[in-house]
Structure formats: structure tokens, C-alpha cells
Motif scaffolding. Structure first.
Motif, PDB file in Angstrom:
ATOM      1  N   CYS A 260      12.538   0.423  -0.120  1.00  0.00           N
ATOM      2  CA  CYS A 260      11.349   0.154   0.703  1.00  0.00           C
ATOM      3  C   CYS A 260      11.801  -0.562   1.969  1.00  0.00           C
ATOM      4  CB  CYS A 260      10.370  -0.711  -0.084  1.00  0.00           C
ATOM      5  SG  CYS A 260       9.013  -1.327   0.927  1.00  0.00           S
TER       6      CYS A 260
ATOM      7  N   LYS B  43      10.300  -2.647   3.631  1.00  0.00           N
ATOM      8  CA  LYS B  43       9.868  -4.056   3.623  1.00  0.00           C
ATOM      9  C   LYS B  43      10.456  -4.828   2.439  1.00  0.00           C
ATOM     10  CE  LYS B  43       5.434  -2.810   5.600  1.00  0.00           C
ATOM     11  NZ  LYS B  43       4.112  -2.390   5.131  1.00  0.00           N
ATOM     12  N   CYS B  44      10.411  -4.228   1.243  1.00  0.00           N
ATOM     13  CA  CYS B  44      10.791  -4.983   0.039  1.00  0.00           C
ATOM     14  C   CYS B  44      12.263  -4.796  -0.333  1.00  0.00           C
ATOM     15  CB  CYS B  44       9.935  -4.582  -1.150  1.00  0.00           C
ATOM     16  SG  CYS B  44       8.195  -4.423  -0.780  1.00  0.00           S
TER      17      CYS B  44
ATOM     18  N   CYS C 148       6.331   2.714  -2.060  1.00  0.00           N
ATOM     19  CA  CYS C 148       6.920   1.553  -2.711  1.00  0.00           C
ATOM     20  C   CYS C 148       6.014   1.074  -3.838  1.00  0.00           C
ATOM     21  CB  CYS C 148       7.111   0.447  -1.677  1.00  0.00           C
ATOM     22  SG  CYS C 148       7.553  -1.135  -2.434  1.00  0.00           S
TER      23      CYS C 148
ATOM     24  N   LYS D  61       5.830  -1.729  -5.064  1.00  0.00           N
ATOM     25  CA  LYS D  61       5.406  -3.119  -4.845  1.00  0.00           C
ATOM     26  C   LYS D  61       4.313  -3.201  -3.795  1.00  0.00           C
ATOM     27  CE  LYS D  61       9.117  -6.387  -5.891  1.00  0.00           C
ATOM     28  NZ  LYS D  61      10.288  -7.007  -5.261  1.00  0.00           N
ATOM     29  N   CYS D  62       4.588  -2.619  -2.589  1.00  0.00           N
ATOM     30  CA  CYS D  62       3.670  -2.844  -1.472  1.00  0.00           C
ATOM     31  C   CYS D  62       2.940  -1.581  -1.040  1.00  0.00           C
ATOM     32  CB  CYS D  62       4.427  -3.437  -0.279  1.00  0.00           C
ATOM     33  SG  CYS D  62       5.523  -2.262   0.530  1.00  0.00           S
TER      34      CYS D  62
HETATM   35 ZN   LIG Z   1       7.597  -2.376  -0.507  1.00  0.00          ZN
END
Ligand SMILES: [Zn+2]
Ligand SMILES: [Zn+2]
Length: 832
Positions: A443, A445-446, A485, A487-488
Motif C-alpha cells: 500500500c 500509505k501503509c 489495501c 487496512k486503509c
Molecule cells: Zn493502506
């Protein structure tokens, strides 16, 4: 059916159908019987089975059938190690999808195995390329990650600049790409590792538990691979800088003799060290050159040791001497610390290097009765001795000096005692298509995010076109790569590396215990009931990695709570190779014998018999046309004698109880031989699996039956004896040649099939011999053999020996000096 002639094709197919219909080999967990788990290493579905497979599986089948007869609940499964490179190579060569190629091969090879009549529980068959299998492997990956046993780091791969692709080690042929012959380079890529080194100590210590069950040779190979060594880490400061170079040595006693430093060209400190020195260019050239060398070549003894001066120096921490730093082709970054303190007087590699580059030798260990002179030494002195030129340590015995110098270094904060392992973490990343996807998402971001458990399996897409040049099609396959992702929810990309196929083979033996379970990798009760594998059988070529990874996996799964077990394989048999004309069978040598052809010509039983008879299982066996012919003749001989005697044979049972009083000498002999053979075969098949001597014993029994049959078939008791003996032959040979034995057994009149019949037991009373064969020698030379009563006295034996006509010839006209009697064995008459 015309019973006169032995027709293997007909009877083998007949019995394979019966066994399958009766489901004799279908296994249940809920048996009251003791369990026995026998397993042969599962094959790679390369297309056809070869003679090595036949030998491996025939051994396993004997064990499975024998243990079943001996009252065990036997698990004997088979499956396919189905991911891997050859499928991709075939895809390129024949323009066929790897999945199609693999599944077609499996179908063909399954037919071949069935034609050989192996007693597999086919209901448990698994193929590791199936998502229902590798789903669990992806789950294990996530669990290992949670436990901190997975990490990512840069590591070199073989890179073909011509094909723009990563090559597997098997695709590098003498440094060149197998496809386009470009010079293969080493390139650094981010890859996934399993932390097997966390288990190094336990993997080493638990080898103790395997003693007796595993071949010593394999235990030693495992031990060497783990390669534990105890020594000292010492820091050498770079001259004029704060940087320190750490070395690991098992010989701190030679520290005063370190006259230069050798570093791996790929050592991370090298770029800074050589930067802006007048040696920079030479070093860079040397690094490029070394990159192309295979690592195995680099560590071999006969490698031409080469190096280059970096233009920099470091300080020997105990002598304070300024010593030059070299790059050396024989030092690898991944062994030890990637830097070696070079002691040319006491290390052969350093000696050769020093001679080549005119570097000084300093003797620091003197043997007891000679004085080493550096200027006249022709090789390094690596034996024990007493310290010289070593300051306060002079005079110490070098083994004591190891301890003393290590202590000194620790006190002065110059180094510390440490344990080092040769074992490296397991790189499971493969930049290939035909493998289990690694369940990770990138990801923006993550960062690295694991796939959620409930989203498993990450299915390998099958609707892709494989690439001409061997590149994996996955990175360009949008439907696979593009995801969100977990997560996000942002747009993210999937990992396109797949797992090393050794991951699949590290736990398949566990999955066999509950192969169709959908909601978990294993049924805990089945696992508990069946494990460990009682007998594992496979080639010695898998003695290191496959077994080590399997042992590691079991320990990890134990620590994850899946299983209560330390070691997966209680007993291991590594069978030898099948040779033809002294060499391993291979296409390139043109010495391959095709099992299908042999089955067509002789039948499966003969092929099995020959593979078991030609050599003890752990030794290499030489294929011979006369040999297989001999096996076929023996089965025919057995067939003929039973057909001939059929009118008088009846199903009295093997090892039938017969009163040995009032038997004729020939009858007594047969009775004894029958029970002796049962006893011997039972012992030979136990533990060490000496199939060849077991078969030879049955052959002797059949020979005796031929000798006595005409007399014995005349009366009822003789017929009973012959019936019992031939029934025993059928039972004893059944695990090895099951089809012919089932057929003959049925012809004798048994209704119950051999597949569910018990193993015969030798009667201790029948094993009591009441006659003995005594060997007679005259002056140590064999001159006769006599049959005597087992309770005969020494005096009577002497008298009988002299009555023998051949002995008389050699004694006549001479003086008997003395007569020596070895009771129950031998009489030696000494004459002059
Ligand atoms: Zn993410
Ligand atoms: Zn290439």
C-alpha cells in the motif's frame, strides 16, 4: 483363463480391480489397531515415472503391505509436488499452459503408479498446486509473519541481461543462461525470508532424538549444514577512521599472526572503503568479475584464490600493527561476518593468497619438535602447538590460548565470544509464475500489509499467457496485481513473487492425515493419531534441504499450536540410485530403462521383484537385463509348481500346525525349512528392510519344494506339508509381488484375500531341528557333509565322519594326529 501359463498382464489388472472395489487400502482413523504411517517422498509430476520412482515406491509398498498383515492400521498416501520450474520451461518449449501440463502429467503418472499395484489410499491424493492446498500455506505465512519469523531484505538473484529475467539456479549452466547463453549476473532484489536460523540450535540438538532411526550419514549432513561453530568476534579498526570491521574466527589463538584482512567483495563496507583511493578502479573491476562467479565455485578448495588491495589498512587489535585490507574472491558476504582476519602461517587459503600477493607470514604456533620458518614453509601449519610471537600468551598450548585470548579480548572490549551458524535464513521468494502467491499487499500509505486471513487463498490466476522469455506474467496481469489495501482501502498492489516449492513439501505429510478438511489445515485428532511418520523413504539427494525445512516447519507449527510434535519422521530410509552400465540413468547418457516398457514385457510384479532383489535398499542398484529376466523366471517357476501340485493342494493355512513326529526325513526337512524361512523373512523385513536376503530365502524354500514334491505329494500328510509351505511362500512374497501371490493363493482355495490375511508366524517347535548338517574337513579342507541327529555326542560324530567315503579316501594310508570337533558344526581330522 488358461492357468497353465503365468500371464501377469491379465492377473495384475484383475487384482488391482478387486483391491480397489473392496477398498482394502482406504484408511480410517478410528481403528483400535496400532497405527503405522509409511510415506514415500512425493514425486514432481515431470511426465513419466522413472526406475528410481519404482524402486522408492516398491520399498514403501512392501512396508505398507507387511505392516497391514502384521496387524497395523496403515496410512500409505500419495500426492504430487506440483508447482515448480519444469512446468514453466515446458510451457515455453511446447506452448502449453503450466497447469494443463502439470495436471495431464499427474493423470498419466497416476495411471502408471496404479499399474504397478501400489497400495495407496488414493482418496487422500493431494496436488500442491491446488488452491485448497496452498491456501493453508499462505495462512502459515501470515502466522509466521505475526510471530516475527518472516522478513524482507535485499538479496542477490541470478539475472540474465539477455532475457531480462531472474533465473533459478537450475537455469544457470556454467555461469550462462540456459536459454540465451548470456553471462548470468548477480542482481540485488527485495525478497522474503523465513527465519529458520531462530531454530538452528533446536534443529541441531534434536538430531540426537533421530539417532537410530535415521542413517548416520544423513544426521551428519544435517549437522554440517547447520554448521555450528564457536569462536570470537573481533573488531579491527580501519586505519585513520572510526569504522570497524568485524571478523568472526574460531582461531583466536592465531590473532597475533593476522597479517592482512580479506573481505568479501560484496561486503557492505566496501564501497565506502575504496571510495577515492587509487585502488578504486581496480577494486570495482574485481567486484564485477567476482559477481559472475558461482558461490559454490567460490568456496571450493581448488578455486584460484584471487584478490585486490583496497588501498586501505586496518589495525590488528592486539599487536597494533597496520595490516592491508584486501578483497578476496573466496570470502562470501553471507558466511560469518563477510570479513576474515588472514593468518597465512596457519590457514591454507590465507597461505595461498599471501604467497600470490607477497604478503608477510608470521608464525605464532610452533609444533613441539620442530621450528617453523616462514621463509621455507610450503604450506600452512594448521595443527596444534605452543604460542610464540604472541606477547603475554607465549608458551601457552594453543587450545588453552583460545580461551585465554578470548577472555582478554572481552576484558579489553575488543571482541566477544559468540556462536556462529552456517545455516542462513530461508529465501522463499521466487520471481516465477508457477508457484503459490505470497499473500502480501503493497500500500502506498501503509507499506507492507498482509492479506486478511478470510481473504485466503490468494489464487494464482490460470488465465494468463506465459512469456516466451521466461518472465513471470504476474506483474503485468492487472486483475491480479491491482487490489485495495486491507487496512486503509487505498489502491494497492499485490506481491507477485511466489513461494519456493520447498515450502509445499515441508508440510504435505501433515495434510495427508485430513486431506479434504475445508475449514482448517488439519484435523487435530487425525494429526495426533497419525504423526509422526513411522517410516519415511526417499532419495539421499533430499537429505539436507527438504528434511531440514520439514523439521523446521513442524517445530514452527508446534509453536503455533497446530501440533504437539518435535520431529516429523521417526525412521528414515534413503534408498540408493538405479544405475545402468555403472551410471545414473539419464536421457543424456541414453541409459534409461522405461518402467512402462518393462511392465509390458514382464508385468509389474517382476519389475518390483527385481528392484527389491538386486541390492539392499540403501545401496545403489545396477539394472541388468539378465537380472530382470531371472526375476521373471523365478515367478514362473513358482507359478508352475503350484499349477502342477494344484490337485493335491488345499487351503490349510500358512505355517499350518503339523506333528513332526513320524515324518519322513524329507518331510521333516521341508517343515523345518518352511518355518525357518518365515522366521528369516520376518527378521529381514523388520527395521533394516533387507528385501534381497528375504527374497533369496524364499527362493531357497521354493527350490526345496521342487526337490521333495514328488515324494511328498504321494500321501495326505505330505500334501498338507506342501500346501502349508506354498501358502507360506504366497504370504511371504505378497508384500513384494502382490498380484501373483493373490492369484496363486486363490487357486489354492482360499476365500479371504491376502490383502487382509495375517502374516504367518514361525512355530518355535518346528524351528527346533532334530538333525544337523556337519561339515567334515581333512587338514582344514572341506571333504564332506553329513546329516546327524541333533543330540549326537562328539564321539559319535567322529565315528560317523570317518565312515564318509570321500573322507576315507583322504585319510587312507595316513596317520590321524588328532580330530577336532566344533559341536553342531564341524569335524576337522588332522592327518600326517
Ligand atoms: Zn493502506
Ligand atoms: Zn537469457
Amino acid at each position: 483363463m488358461d492357468k497353465k501359463n503365468y500371464n501377469p498382464q491379465e492377473i495384475e489388472l484383475k487384482w488391482q480391480k478387486i483391491w480397489e472395489k473392496k477398498e482394502y487400502f482406504k484408511v480410517k482413523d478410528d481403528s483400535k489397531k496400532p497405527k503405522y504411517y509409511v510415506l514415500e517422498m512425493f514425486p514432481y509430476p515431470s511426465g513419466r515415472i522413472h526406475m528410481g520412482h519404482v524402486r522408492n515406491y516398491s520399498i514403501g509398498d512392501v512396508v505398507a503391505r507387511l505392516k497391514t498383515m502384521q496387524g497395523y492400521n496403515v496410512l500409505h498416501p500419495m500426492g504430487w509436488d506440483a508447482f515448480g520450474l519444469p512446468a514453466e520451461n515446458a510451457a515455453i518449449k511446447h506452448n502449453v499452459h503450466p497447469a494443463k501440463w502439470t495436471y495431464e502429467n499427474i493423470d498419466y503418472m497416476r495411471k502408471e503408479l496404479k499399474r504397478l499395484g501400489y497400495s495407496y489410499d488414493w482418496g487422500r491424493e493431494i496436488a500442491t498446486c491446488h488452491p485448497k492446498y496452498y491456501k493453508w500455506e499462505q495462512l502459515f505465512f501470515l502466522k509466521l509473519w505475526e510471530k516475527g519469523l518472516v522478513y524482507r531484505k535485499k538479496s542477490p538473484v541470478n539475472w540474465c541481461p539477455g532475457c531480462h529475467t531472474v533465473l533459478a539456479n537450475e537455469q544457470v549452466e556454467e555461469g550462462l543462461c540456459w536459454r540465451c547463453s548470456s553471462v548470468v549476473e548477480q542482481k540485488e532484489l527485495e525478497q522474503w525470508f523465513l527465519k529458520i536460523t531462530d531454530y538452528a540450535e533446536e534443529l541441531l540438538a534434536d538430531l540426537e532424538k533421530l539417532k537410530g532411526g535415521w542413517p548416520e550419514k544423513v544426521l551428519a549432513m544435517q549437522k554440517n549444514w547447520i554448521g555450528k561453530s564457536e569462536g570470537v568476534e573481533i573488531d579491527f579498526q580501519v586505519d585513520g577512521e572510526a569504522t570497524k570491521i568485524r571478523v568472526f574466527t574460531t582461531r583466536p589463538d592465531t590473532l597475533f599472526g593476522a597479517t592482512f584482512m580479506s573481505m568479501a567483495p560484496e561486503h557492505p563496507l566496501v564501497p565506502a572503503l575504496i571510495s577515492e583511493t587509487n585502488q578504486e578502479k581496480a577494486c570495482k573491476e574485481f567486484i564485477e568479475k567476482t559477481k559472475r562467479l558461482d558461490k559454490i565455485v567460490r568456496t571450493s578448495e581448488d578455486l584460484e584464490k584471487e584478490g585486490v588491495f583496497t588501498g586501505r589498512y586496518c589495525i590488528n587489535p592486539v599487536t597494533g600493527a597496520k595490516i592491508p585490507i584486501y578483497l578476496a574472491n573466496f570470502v562470501l558476504a553471507e558466511y560469518g561476518t563477510g570479513a576474515v582476519m588472514a593468518v597465512p602461517a596457519h590457514d591454507q587459503r590465507d597461505f595461498e593468497f599471501a604467497k600470490k600477493y607477497n604478503l608477510p607470514l608470521k608464525v605464532v604456533i610452533q609444533p613441539k619438535n620442530e621450528t617453523l620458518d616462514p621463509s621455507s614453509m610450503t604450506q600452512a601449519y594448521t595443527e596444534q602447538g605452543f604460542l610464540v610471537n604472541s606477547g603475554e600468551f607465549n608458551g601457552l598450548f594453543n587450545e588453552d590460548a583460545k580461551v585465554a585470548i578470548a577472555k582478554y579480548l572481552e576484558e579489553k572490549n575488543l571482541g566477544k565470544r559468540t556462536v556462529n551458524y552456517r545455516l542462513r535464513d530461508w529465501n522463499i521468494s521466487r520471481q516465477r509464475y508457477w508457484g503459490a502467491p505470497i499473500p502480501v499487499i503493497y500500500c502506498p500509505k501503509c507499506g507492507l500489509v498482509p492479506v486478511k486471513e478470510e481473504d485466503l487463498p490468494v489464487v494464482l490466476p490460470l488465465d494468463v499467457k506465459t512469456k516466451e522469455d521466461g518472465r513471470s506474467p504476474l506483474p503485468e496481469y492487472k486483475e491480479f496485481v491491482e487490489t485495495t489495501c486491507p487496512k486503509c482501502g487505498a489502491k494497492a498492489k499485490r506481491e507477485t513473487d511466489t513461494m519456493d516449492t520447498f515450502v509445499e513439501s515441508s508440510w504435505y505429510f501433515l495434510r495427508y492425515t485430513s486431506p479434504r478438511k475445508e475449514d482448517a489445515p488439519f484435523d487435530p485428532n487425525s494429526l495426533k493419531y497419525w504423526l509422526p511418520v513411522d517410516q519415511y523413504i526417499g532419495g539421499v539427494e533430499h537429505a539436507i534441504l527438504h528434511l531440514l525445512y520439514s523439521r523446521f516447519f513442524v517445530k514452527v507449527l508446534r509453536d503455533l499450536g497446530y501440533i504437539d510434535l518435535d520431529e516429523p519422521f521417526k525412521n528414515l530410509l534413503t534408498q540408493g540410485m538405479v544405475l545402468k552400465d555403472g551410471a545414473k540413468m539419464s536421457k543424456s547418457k541414453g541409459n534409461v530403462v522405461d518402467p512402462d516398457e518393462m511392465i509390458q514385457k514382464y508385468g509389474a510384479d517382476t519389475v518390483r521383484l527385481f528392484c527389491l532383489f538386486a541390492a539392499p535398499p540403501e545401496k545403489d542398484m545396477e539394472w541388468s537385463d539378465q537380472g530382470i529376466d531371472g526375476s521373471f523366471r523365478f515367478l514362473n517357476r513358482l507359478w508352475r509348481v503350484i499349477i502342477e501340485l494344484l490337485p493335491i493342494l488345499s487351503p490349510v493355512g500358512a505355517a499350518c500346525k503339523i506333528d513332526k513326529n513320524n515324518l519322513s526325513p524329507k518331510a521333516k526337512k521341508l517343515l523345518f525349512k518352511e518355518h525357518q524361512t518365515i522366521d528369516k523373512v520376518t527378521r529381514d523385513l523388520k527395521g533394516k528392510f533387507q528385501f534381497n536376503t528375504a527374497i533369496a530365502a524364499v527362493m531357497e524354500l521354493v527350490n526345496l519344494i521342487y526337490l521333495v514334491k514328488d515324494e511328498l505329494k504321494q500321501d495326505e500328510i505330505g500334501a498338507k506339508l506342501l500346501s502349508s509351505a506354498l501358502s507360506s511362500v504366497c504370504c511371504l512374497l505378497y508384500p513384494m509381488v502382490p498380484h501373483i501371490c493373490e492369484e496363486l493363493w486363490q487357486m489354492i482355495g482360499y476365500e479371504e484375500h491376502l490383502a487382509i490375511t495375517s502374516w504367518p508366524k514361525a512355530d518355535p517347535e518346528a524351528l527346533q531341528q532334530d538333525t544337523l548338517t556337519i561339515v567334515i574337513q581333512v587338514n582344514g579342507k572341506l571333504r564332506g557333509k553329513i546329516e546327524v541327529d541333533a543330540n549326537i555326542s562328539d564321539e559319535e560324530v567322529k565315528a560317523k565322519a570317518l565312515e564318509d567315503s570321500n573322507v576315507q579316501k583322504h585319510v587312507q594310508g595316513k596317520t590321524i594326529v588328532k580330530t577336532i570337533v566344533v559341536p553342531k558344526k564341524l569335524v576337522n581330522i588332522v592327518v600326517k
